[in-house]
Design a protein around this motif. Structure first.
Motif, PDB file in Angstrom:
ATOM      1  N   ARG A  92      46.156  73.594  50.503  1.00 13.24           N
ATOM      2  CA  ARG A  92      46.380  73.008  51.832  1.00 13.24           C
ATOM      3  C   ARG A  92      45.075  72.880  52.613  1.00 13.24           C
ATOM      4  O   ARG A  92      44.852  71.880  53.306  1.00 13.24           O
ATOM      5  N   ASP A  93      44.201  73.888  52.498  1.00  8.05           N
ATOM      6  CA  ASP A  93      42.906  73.823  53.184  1.00  8.05           C
ATOM      7  C   ASP A  93      42.150  72.561  52.779  1.00  8.05           C
ATOM      8  O   ASP A  93      41.541  71.881  53.613  1.00  8.05           O
ATOM      9  N   GLU A  94      42.151  72.265  51.493  1.00 12.24           N
ATOM     10  CA  GLU A  94      41.377  71.137  50.985  1.00 12.24           C
ATOM     11  C   GLU A  94      42.070  69.807  51.265  1.00 12.24           C
ATOM     12  O   GLU A  94      41.425  68.815  51.614  1.00 12.24           O
ATOM     13  N   GLN A  95      43.397  69.782  51.129  1.00 16.10           N
ATOM     14  CA  GLN A  95      44.103  68.507  51.211  1.00 16.10           C
ATOM     15  C   GLN A  95      44.137  67.946  52.622  1.00 16.10           C
ATOM     16  O   GLN A  95      43.995  66.730  52.823  1.00 16.10           O
ATOM     17  N   VAL A  96      44.329  68.799  53.630  1.00 18.84           N
ATOM     18  CA  VAL A  96      44.371  68.303  55.009  1.00 18.84           C
ATOM     19  C   VAL A  96      43.060  67.605  55.354  1.00 18.84           C
ATOM     20  O   VAL A  96      43.051  66.526  55.966  1.00 18.84           O
ATOM     21  N   ALA A  97      41.946  68.195  54.960  1.00 23.18           N
ATOM     22  CA  ALA A  97      40.646  67.571  55.227  1.00 23.18           C
ATOM     23  C   ALA A  97      40.494  66.268  54.459  1.00 23.18           C
ATOM     24  O   ALA A  97      40.051  65.246  55.012  1.00 23.18           O
ATOM     25  N   ARG A  98      40.878  66.285  53.214  1.00 20.31           N
ATOM     26  CA  ARG A  98      40.721  65.084  52.379  1.00 20.31           C
ATOM     27  C   ARG A  98      41.569  63.936  52.908  1.00 20.31           C
ATOM     28  O   ARG A  98      41.170  62.770  52.841  1.00 20.31           O
ATOM     29  N   ASP A  99      42.741  64.243  53.431  1.00 18.04           N
ATOM     30  CA  ASP A  99      43.610  63.191  53.973  1.00 18.04           C
ATOM     31  C   ASP A  99      42.965  62.484  55.168  1.00 18.04           C
ATOM     32  O   ASP A  99      43.334  61.343  55.478  1.00 18.04           O
ATOM     33  N   LEU A 100      42.008  63.153  55.801  1.00 18.73           N
ATOM     34  CA  LEU A 100      41.295  62.555  56.938  1.00 18.73           C
ATOM     35  C   LEU A 100      39.943  61.994  56.524  1.00 18.73           C
ATOM     36  O   LEU A 100      39.133  61.620  57.373  1.00 18.73           O
ATOM     37  N   GLY A 101      39.689  61.939  55.222  1.00 18.41           N
ATOM     38  CA  GLY A 101      38.425  61.408  54.736  1.00 18.41           C
ATOM     39  C   GLY A 101      37.265  62.368  54.878  1.00 18.41           C
ATOM     40  O   GLY A 101      36.103  61.961  54.801  1.00 18.41           O
ATOM     41  N   LEU A 102      37.557  63.661  55.060  1.00 20.76           N
ATOM     42  CA  LEU A 102      36.527  64.673  55.232  1.00 20.76           C
ATOM     43  C   LEU A 102      36.415  65.518  53.969  1.00 20.76           C
ATOM     44  O   LEU A 102      37.266  65.460  53.076  1.00 20.76           O
ATOM     45  N   GLY A 384      24.375  74.750  63.977  1.00 17.64           N
ATOM     46  CA  GLY A 384      25.650  74.063  64.147  1.00 17.64           C
ATOM     47  C   GLY A 384      26.778  74.727  63.398  1.00 17.64           C
ATOM     48  O   GLY A 384      27.893  74.895  63.919  1.00 17.64           O
ATOM     49  N   VAL A 385      26.513  75.134  62.160  1.00 19.10           N
ATOM     50  CA  VAL A 385      27.552  75.800  61.363  1.00 19.10           C
ATOM     51  C   VAL A 385      27.872  77.170  61.955  1.00 19.10           C
ATOM     52  O   VAL A 385      29.042  77.557  62.055  1.00 19.10           O
ATOM     53  N   LYS A 386      26.837  77.913  62.369  1.00 22.01           N
ATOM     54  CA  LYS A 386      27.092  79.240  62.930  1.00 22.01           C
ATOM     55  C   LYS A 386      27.905  79.131  64.226  1.00 22.01           C
ATOM     56  O   LYS A 386      28.801  79.953  64.482  1.00 22.01           O
ATOM     57  N   ALA A 387      27.623  78.132  65.049  1.00 19.01           N
ATOM     58  CA  ALA A 387      28.415  77.950  66.272  1.00 19.01           C
ATOM     59  C   ALA A 387      29.881  77.720  65.935  1.00 19.01           C
ATOM     60  O   ALA A 387      30.775  78.287  66.586  1.00 19.01           O
ATOM     61  N   SER A 388      30.157  76.905  64.925  1.00 12.91           N
ATOM     62  CA  SER A 388      31.543  76.662  64.514  1.00 12.91           C
ATOM     63  C   SER A 388      32.191  77.932  63.983  1.00 12.91           C
ATOM     64  O   SER A 388      33.363  78.213  64.264  1.00 12.91           O
ATOM     65  N   GLU A 389      31.438  78.708  63.209  1.00 12.72           N
ATOM     66  CA  GLU A 389      31.988  79.955  62.675  1.00 12.72           C
ATOM     67  C   GLU A 389      32.381  80.911  63.796  1.00 12.72           C
ATOM     68  O   GLU A 389      33.465  81.527  63.760  1.00 12.72           O
ATOM     69  N   ARG A 390      31.526  81.042  64.786  1.00 13.99           N
ATOM     70  CA  ARG A 390      31.826  81.980  65.870  1.00 13.99           C
ATOM     71  C   ARG A 390      32.989  81.499  66.732  1.00 13.99           C
ATOM     72  O   ARG A 390      33.790  82.311  67.218  1.00 13.99           O
ATOM     73  N   LEU A 391      33.111  80.194  66.903  1.00 14.72           N
ATOM     74  CA  LEU A 391      34.284  79.656  67.591  1.00 14.72           C
ATOM     75  C   LEU A 391      35.558  79.930  66.806  1.00 14.72           C
ATOM     76  O   LEU A 391      36.611  80.235  67.386  1.00 14.72           O
ATOM     77  N   ALA A 392      35.475  79.828  65.477  1.00 14.75           N
ATOM     78  CA  ALA A 392      36.648  80.102  64.643  1.00 14.75           C
ATOM     79  C   ALA A 392      37.066  81.567  64.761  1.00 14.75           C
ATOM     80  O   ALA A 392      38.266  81.882  64.820  1.00 14.75           O
ATOM     81  N   ARG A 406      37.571  73.100  69.071  1.00 14.48           N
ATOM     82  CA  ARG A 406      36.114  73.037  69.180  1.00 14.48           C
ATOM     83  C   ARG A 406      35.438  73.428  67.866  1.00 14.48           C
ATOM     84  O   ARG A 406      34.432  72.824  67.467  1.00 14.48           O
ATOM     85  N   ALA A 407      35.957  74.462  67.197  1.00 18.74           N
ATOM     86  CA  ALA A 407      35.358  74.896  65.939  1.00 18.74           C
ATOM     87  C   ALA A 407      35.335  73.760  64.930  1.00 18.74           C
ATOM     88  O   ALA A 407      34.317  73.513  64.254  1.00 18.74           O
ATOM     89  N   PHE A 408      36.450  73.048  64.800  1.00 20.48           N
ATOM     90  CA  PHE A 408      36.512  71.921  63.870  1.00 20.48           C
ATOM     91  C   PHE A 408      35.660  70.754  64.355  1.00 20.48           C
ATOM     92  O   PHE A 408      34.874  70.176  63.596  1.00 20.48           O
ATOM     93  N   VAL A 414      32.019  67.382  60.639  1.00 24.66           N
ATOM     94  CA  VAL A 414      33.093  66.678  61.349  1.00 24.66           C
ATOM     95  C   VAL A 414      32.513  65.887  62.513  1.00 24.66           C
ATOM     96  O   VAL A 414      32.594  64.661  62.561  1.00 24.66           O
ATOM     97  N   ARG A 415      31.972  66.570  63.500  1.00 25.74           N
ATOM     98  CA  ARG A 415      31.303  65.963  64.665  1.00 25.74           C
ATOM     99  C   ARG A 415      32.168  64.888  65.338  1.00 25.74           C
ATOM    100  O   ARG A 415      31.743  63.775  65.590  1.00 25.74           O
ATOM    101  N   SER A 416      33.400  65.240  65.615  1.00 28.34           N
ATOM    102  CA  SER A 416      34.302  64.283  66.238  1.00 28.34           C
ATOM    103  C   SER A 416      35.442  65.025  66.923  1.00 28.34           C
ATOM    104  O   SER A 416      36.230  65.703  66.241  1.00 28.34           O
TER     105      SER A 416
END
Length: 441
Positions: A92-102, A384-392, A406-408, A414-416
């Motif tokens: 599920r982790d992989e598929q949700v992202a792939r469905d959005l082209g990520l 950028g990655v560390k900021a996302s990790e800490r938000l998560a 915000r984390a995503f 992603v940047r969107s």
């Protein structure tokens, strides 16, 4: 001494048991406790271990436990290798992202953040219990995403928890072999985050051999990682990126192979067959197939040692045993580990976990050496990655969907804001465990 393995029903746990058994002259582990919430998986892995240890002189005892407190009480060292949500969660982790082209990968980008969101509350509980009933135990965390999870566990355990990954040491040893140096005698300046780091020197007896390697195209082509990168680009960079940096290349989102679904089917077939006679042979055959397909979507050639069931350079089980021996026996060792920043990267908070060259002994693990500054482009990606990790981590602890958004949205892959919102909605719809975590707006 007692070693407890959390996630003891994991498919690759027999590799850890083998390595611990072979290392008894270095660190005397006489009991291994396997903890898992699934007794059927525990029974199968215990049967594999029993067959593989049969006849081994002075093999450690193996005990299984489904109660966490009983498993960690009395432990001298705890290996944490849990997978919250199992392999189906990875799908599920992989598929949700792939469905959005990520990018759909279990530790990088959206998939890694989704994995973290449901994992942080669990490892928080584990760490609190360990701090209460086994405060002197060392905790070695394999749980992905390794840097983020280690950072969360440090809240409760401080320096008693160390995160590991086999990718950096694999890169170092690959580079050593490429220039004909003894790979167990090499050190170097490695810096970044887990699955986002660079090797900036290759040192043997006081000499840095990385410039010579980068100047020799034929030697670069001997790298395991040459299948992932344009070697001329490595020469321009002036350093060696870890293999997971490949996933930050723009075209990679279209190159994914659906490995998670493959592993679900493969592991189900193995575990469903039960712990009957010959289970160790079935395990070994399944492992060989699994390792041969590792990163097959990105690699054009294989570097798999089927006799040992791992790619060249050693696996995380070997790294974990080396770390355990240094911590418990006190024999100093040089390693690459996930540790608190403590000023190594000045732009990051001191308590942020980074992946860095380190020295380990009975007093713990600490960054070692003079670390060259990251290039600005590298620092921007790391920050950028560390900021996302800490938000998560904040989102998982507060239940805030806005923090998760915000984390995503702010992750470099992603940047969107719009895609970030769609990721939160998609993961909430797909993952029941996440609905129990993100309970606030």
């Amino acid at each position: 001494m007692q070693l407890t393995i959390l996630g003891g029903g994991g498919f690759r746990v027999p590799l850890v048991i083998d390595s611990v058994s072979r290392a008894r002259s270095r660190v005397d582990i006489d009991e291994i406790v396997l903890h898992d919430l699934d007794p059927a998986r525990l029974a199968v892995i215990a049967a594999v271990a029993a067959e593989r240890l049969a006849g081994a002189p002075d093999a450690p005892r193996v005990r299984i436990e489904t109660d966490l407190r009983s498993a960690v009480e009395g432990a001298d060292v705890i290996f944490s290798a849990i997978r919250v949500g199992g392999t189906q969660g990875r799908v599920r982790d992989e598929q949700v992202a792939r469905d959005l082209g990520l990018l759909g990968q279990e530790t990088i980008g959206p998939g890694g953040l989704a994995y973290a969101l449901r994992t942080v509350p669990v490892v928080d509980g584990v760490a609190r219990l360990v701090a209460s009933v086994a405060p002197r135990a060392w905790v070695v965390s394999f749980t992905n995403p390794a840097g983020l999870v280690t950072e969360a566990m440090r809240t409760h355990l401080g320096n008693r928890v160390v995160g590991i990954c086999d990718t950096p040491i694999g890169l170092l040893r690959s580079a050593a072999r490429a220039v004909g140096l003894p790979d167990r005698e090499i050190t170097g300046d490695y810096l970044g985050l887990n699955h986002l780091g660079w090797l900036r020197s290759l040192e043997h007896r006081g000499e840095d051999h990385l410039p010579a390697l980068l100047a020799d195209r034929d030697a670069l082509l001997r790298l395991d990682e040459a299948a992932l990168y344009d070697v001329d680009w490595l020469r321009v960079l002036g350093c060696l990126p870890g293999e997971y940096l490949h996933y930050y290349e723009p075209a990679t989102a279209q190159e994914q192979s659906g490995r998670a679904a493959f592993l679900v089917q493969q592991q189900a077939a193995f575990f469903d067959a039960g712990p009957g006679s010959g289970v160790a042979d079935r395990w070994r055959a399944t492992l060989a197939e699994r390792e041969n397909t590792y990163m097959a979507d990105a690699r054009t050639r294989e570097h798999t040692d089927l006799s040992g069931g791992q790619r060249e350079g050693g696996g995380y089980h070997e790294v974990a045993v080396d770390l355990m021996a240094a911590l418990l026996a006190g024999t100093p060792a040089w390693m690459i580990l996930n540790l608190a920043n403590d000023g190594v990267i000045p732009a990051l908070p001191d308590d942020a976990v980074i992946e860095v060259s380190a020295r380990v002994d009975a007093d713990g693990a600490r960054p070692v050496g003079q670390h060259a500054p990251l290039a600005l482009s590298q620092l921007g990606l790391v920050a950028g990655v560390k900021a996302s990790e800490r938000l998560a981590i904040e989102a998982a602890r507060t239940g805030s969907r806005e923090r998760a958004w915000r984390a995503f949205a702010e992750h470099p892959l992603v940047r969107s804001p719009e895609l970030g919102r769609q990721l939160v909605d998609g993961y909430l719809a797909a993952e029941p465990l996440l609905r129990d975590v993100l309970v606030r707006p």
